[in-house]
Design an enzyme around this catalytic site. Structure first.
Site, short mmCIF file in Angstrom:
data_model
loop_
_atom_site.label_atom_id
_atom_site.label_comp_id
_atom_site.label_asym_id
_atom_site.label_seq_id
_atom_site.Cartn_x
_atom_site.Cartn_y
_atom_site.Cartn_z
N ALA A 46 0.83 -1.20 0.00
CA ALA A 46 0.00 0.00 0.00
C ALA A 46 0.87 1.25 0.00
O ALA A 46 0.48 2.30 -0.53
CB ALA A 46 -0.93 -0.01 1.21
N TYR A 48 3.52 2.30 -1.93
CA TYR A 48 3.99 1.75 -3.20
C TYR A 48 5.51 1.50 -3.26
O TYR A 48 5.96 0.52 -3.84
CB TYR A 48 3.60 2.65 -4.37
CG TYR A 48 2.12 2.82 -4.59
CD1 TYR A 48 1.19 2.00 -3.94
CD2 TYR A 48 1.64 3.81 -5.44
CE1 TYR A 48 -0.18 2.17 -4.15
CE2 TYR A 48 0.28 3.98 -5.66
CZ TYR A 48 -0.63 3.16 -5.00
OH TYR A 48 -1.98 3.33 -5.21
N GLU A 55 12.28 -10.27 -9.65
CA GLU A 55 13.69 -10.62 -9.83
C GLU A 55 14.45 -10.50 -8.51
O GLU A 55 15.25 -11.37 -8.16
CB GLU A 55 14.35 -9.69 -10.86
CG GLU A 55 13.75 -9.76 -12.25
CD GLU A 55 12.61 -8.78 -12.48
OE1 GLU A 55 11.82 -8.53 -11.54
OE2 GLU A 55 12.49 -8.28 -13.60
N CYS A 85 13.60 -3.95 -14.30
CA CYS A 85 13.69 -2.50 -14.06
C CYS A 85 15.15 -2.14 -13.75
O CYS A 85 16.01 -3.04 -13.57
CB CYS A 85 12.77 -2.10 -12.91
SG CYS A 85 13.44 -2.47 -11.28
#
Ligand code: THU
Length: 129
Positions: A46, A48, A55, A85
């Site tokens: 929640a 974020y 990964e 990312c």
């Protein structure tokens, strides 16, 4: 280990993703030098920023159990080719710049890269020697 087989394991790991916010499931399957496989899925939060990618979950699981030499990681996400990312690329090269990164579909196209090619001129352990 067959690359499509590793991708299939990543696809299975994706089912465990905890993604109430993005709905974007990712699974990873990490192959160690010893032939062990560690899986990971993304775990959102929640708050974020507390989210962890699939990964890194796989790598941290392996390292926490004493495995640090990785040969390959397969990634399966919500897009045809889900690439790691930037933060995950940094974590991959920490352990093995030559690690194979496999993205795609076990039953369709896949692509493979050397981890260092996804993060050119990276900052790594040698800088801190
Ligand atoms: N995500 C991963 O788990 N791995 C990637 O390679 C890209 C992004 C996750 C983080 C977040 O839970 C969701 O995908 C959307 O960004």
């Amino acid at each position: 280990m067959d690359k499509r087989e590793l991708l299939a394991i990543a696809e299975k790991a994706k089912e465990m993703a905890y993604v109430p916010y993005s709905g974007f499931r990712v699974g990873a399957a990490l192959l160690t030098r010893e032939g062990k496989i560690y899986t990971g899925c993304n775990v959102e939060n929640a708050s974020y920023g507390a989210t962890c990618c699939a990964e890194r979950v796989a790598i941290f699981k392996a390292v926490s159990e004493g495995y640090k030499e990785f040969e390959a990681i397969a990634i399966s996400g919500g897009s045809k080719f889900t690439y790691p990312c930037g933060i995950c690329r940094q974590v991959l090269v920490e352990f093995n710049p030559d690690m194979l990164v496999i993205v795609g579909d076990s039953n369709d196209d896949y692509r493979e890269y050397k981890a260092s090619s996804l993060l050119p001129e990276f900052f790594g352990p040698k800088e801190l020697k």
